[in-house]
Motif scaffolding. Structure first.
Motif, PDB file in Angstrom:
ATOM      1  N   TYR A  74       0.833  -1.176  -0.111  1.00 26.75           N
ATOM      2  CA  TYR A  74      -0.016   0.031   0.005  1.00 26.75           C
ATOM      3  C   TYR A  74       0.981   1.060  -0.030  1.00 26.75           C
ATOM      4  O   TYR A  74       1.713   1.507   0.982  1.00 26.75           O
TER       5      TYR A  74
ATOM      6  N   TYR B  75      -1.506  -1.593  -4.227  1.00 28.69           N
ATOM      7  CA  TYR B  75      -2.696  -0.605  -4.091  1.00 28.69           C
ATOM      8  C   TYR B  75      -2.265   0.940  -3.649  1.00 28.69           C
ATOM      9  O   TYR B  75      -1.167   0.908  -3.065  1.00 28.69           O
TER      10      TYR B  75
ATOM     11  N   LYS C   7      -6.160   0.559  -9.057  1.00 31.26           N
ATOM     12  CA  LYS C   7      -5.817  -0.084  -7.915  1.00 31.26           C
ATOM     13  C   LYS C   7      -5.770   0.878  -6.854  1.00 31.26           C
ATOM     14  O   LYS C   7      -5.209   0.815  -5.656  1.00 31.26           O
TER      15      LYS C   7
END
Length: 182
Positions: free
Chosen positions: A50, A105, A133
């Motif tokens: 992330y 992401y 994403k």
């Protein structure tokens, strides 16, 4: 960890080279960028990574750190901010694109005051790959119906239509919506 295990995957280097070819950058700068990316080994060693975006002022960065902390509690995830990538190169569009290509992401944490990551929001919706994403954690304000302005509202609508807009008001809400991220 051996040097072979710590190397950057070929597809990341190819993407980095593509991004770097678009700008005039010195060989030294190129080496520095690739070295900095090699520090992100956890991003491609974990099932999910992330890249958390938002404002770095004192109060907002505290909330960014909260999101990073919650995501890093997942046994198969690794979360970080752009400033977590060391090196002498600045927080440029090239750096953003190189990192965005690498991660699973992109997570934006938006707040009205002080302003947030407007340029990155444009990049998130500007390419199919980044948009697909991306997730946005949007702060809601009780006293204002449209605190962000029409342009950002349009970006939020796109994410909402895809089920990737998460709204929060308090830090407890922020923790809760962070748990809803994939």
């Amino acid at each position: 960890m051996s040097d072979e295990e710590a190397s950057v995957p070929d597809d990341i280097l190819t993407s980095a080279k593509t991004q770097l070819d678009q700008e005039e950058i010195s060989l030294t700068d190129n080496e520095e960028i690739l070295h900095a990316l090699s520090e992100l080994t956890p991003a491609y060693e974990n099932e999910r990574s992330y890249f958390v975006l938002g404002n770095y002022d004192r109060e907002p960065i505290r909330r960014l750190n909260l999101v990073v902390d919650r995501l890093n509690r997942r046994p198969d995830g690794y979360a970080f901010r752009m400033v977590d990538i060391r090196g002498e190169w600045d927080n440029s569009i090239q750096k953003f694109c190189l990192i965005a290509d690498l991660v699973t992401y992109l997570v934006g944490v938006t707040e009205k005051d002080p302003s947030d990551f407007l340029v990155e929001q444009g990049l998130l919706v500007g390419t199919t790959e980044y948009f697909s994403k991306s997730h946005v954690l949007k702060r809601q304000y009780e006293s204002e119906e449209h605190p962000f302005g029409w342009m950002q509202d349009g970006v939020f609508e796109l994410f909402d239509q895809e089920g990737r807009l998460y709204q929060w008001q308090t830090e407890d809400d922020l923790v809760n919506v962070t748990e809803n991220l994939p």
